[in-house]
Design an enzyme around this catalytic site. Structure first.
Site, PDB file in Angstrom:
ATOM      1  N   CYS A 266       9.616 103.824 -43.950  1.00 27.54           N
ATOM      2  CA  CYS A 266       9.313 104.114 -42.540  1.00 27.54           C
ATOM      3  C   CYS A 266       8.144 105.084 -42.376  1.00 27.54           C
ATOM      4  O   CYS A 266       7.186 104.791 -41.648  1.00 27.54           O
ATOM      5  CB  CYS A 266      10.566 104.625 -41.821  1.00 27.54           C
ATOM      6  N   HIS A 314      14.147 108.965 -39.682  1.00 33.29           N
ATOM      7  CA  HIS A 314      13.470 107.679 -39.445  1.00 33.29           C
ATOM      8  C   HIS A 314      12.365 107.853 -38.408  1.00 33.29           C
ATOM      9  O   HIS A 314      12.522 108.585 -37.426  1.00 33.29           O
ATOM     10  CB  HIS A 314      14.464 106.621 -38.974  1.00 33.29           C
ATOM     11  N   HIS A 326       8.144  99.317 -36.645  1.00 27.33           N
ATOM     12  CA  HIS A 326       8.568 100.191 -37.750  1.00 27.33           C
ATOM     13  C   HIS A 326       8.955  99.377 -38.974  1.00 27.33           C
ATOM     14  O   HIS A 326       9.101  98.150 -38.928  1.00 27.33           O
ATOM     15  CB  HIS A 326       9.737 101.071 -37.310  1.00 27.33           C
TER      16      HIS A 326
END
Length: 350
Positions: A266, A314, A326
């Site tokens: 991420c 995240h 993402h």
């Protein structure tokens, strides 16, 4: 006449065998009664998703340790070079003072203070040198320079030693996080392997359909640009460039610790995207959370960073109209997804 003999008792060996057999039967019966049923496909998916989330959290910690290791290695190398050069300079200064002593000897003897300096314990002399009147001004200047250089070298050696200790601990942490990630991913795979081939195929198809649906909602079929991402414009040219770069990576696989250009985790995706815009972001999602101005959900513009989960493990890029671009998790590819699918914390405008 009736016999009064007692019935023959079973032998001890026979009793032992019968007892053991009965105990085993009871144990097996109890085990069968209390055996956990095979987890359902839904249960397996929930457990796997949780393991993937934990693996991603550990991945960000791994990324932070790896970044720290690289910084420490560079600092240690620089300090070691400084120490080596400083030692050479110190040796030259001492050689120069030795030449003075030799000249004094040839002209009638070595100054007592110089004899002391060239002794086996010059450090003790350095503390007393300022009180010795017989040292010439040139010798005093050379002695002071040597003392300063020795103190500097001592500080640099101590700093290098501290950095090396920190580097060793960081490398250990890096190895532990790597083992933790691999263990969670292996456990997730073990759970998936407990399903039938058909069940695994159904889960994979569902994941793929979810990704395609998200992408379909976010892109026109006739043009290579978003449709339902809204009309909001990025707040800056760098945000626009970062988002445009990330869009070229839709479909790239999530790989823990990867920073592109063919696979990402991420924070690897967001740092790579902004690097294409000429902006160097920190490697770790928790550090990226502090890389700019924090925003509420209603303030987000395309290209802003979006931070998820309470521990900030995240990060993605806001794409517009409630969509995030993402790298989601192991086993999934870079894709659009609703911002509401994860616990939103805040946005960051770089």
């Amino acid at each position: 006449m009736a016999s009064h003999r007692r019935p023959k008792q079973p032998s001890r060996t026979r009793v032992t065998v019968l007892t053991a057999t009965a105990a085993a039967a009871v144990a097996l019966g109890a085990q069968a009664a209390h055996a956990d049923p095979k987890p359902s496909k839904k249960d397996v998916k929930a457990q796997v998703d949780k393991l993937y989330e934990e693996a991603e959290k550990a991945t960000e910690q791994y990324n932070g340790a790896k970044s720290k290791q690289e910084t420490l290695e560079e600092q240690v190398s620089t300090l070691q070079d400084k120490v080596a050069r400083g030692q050479e300079e110190l040796n030259e200064l001492r050689d120069g003072l030795g030449s003075m002593a030799a000249a004094q000897y040839r002209s009638g003897g070595i100054d007592p203070s110089v004899q002391l300096l060239l002794s086996s314990d010059p450090d003790s002399y350095l503390e007393k040198a300022s009180t010795l009147d017989q040292v010439s001004s040139k010798q005093a200047a050379a002695i002071k320079q040597i003392g300063d250089k020795q103190r500097t070298l001592k500080q640099q050696r101590e700093e290098a030693s501290t950095k090396l200790t920190d580097l060793s601990a960081t490398r250990k942490s890096l190895g532990e996080k790597k083992t933790e990630i691999q263990g969670k991913l292996a456990k997730a795979q073990q759970l998936l392997n407990s399903l039938t081939e058909q069940e695994r195929a159904e889960l994979a198809a569902k994941e793929e359909a979810r990704a395609k649906e998200a992408q379909k909602r976010a892109e026109r079929s006739s043009e290579d640009r978003p449709t339902d991402l809204g009309d909001d414009a990025p707040q800056s040219g760098r945000a626009s460039a970062a988002l445009a770069a990330a869009k070229t990576k839709i479909g790239a696989p999530y790989v823990w610790g990867a920073t592109g250009p063919s696979s990402f985790d991420c924070s690897g995706l967001t740092s790579w995207a902004y690097a294409q815009a000429g902006v160097q972001l920190p490697r770790m999602s928790q550090d990226q959370a502090n890389a700019g101005t924090r925003l509420g959900m209603s303030e987000l513009k395309p290209g802003d960073l979006v931070i998820f989960y309470g521990d900030l493990h995240h990060v993605g890029l806001y794409a517009g109209n409630g969509q995030v671009l993402h790298a989601p998790k192991p086993g999934a590819n870079v894709r659009y997804e609703s911002i509401n699918n994860m616990p939103f914390q805040f946005g960051v405008r770089v």
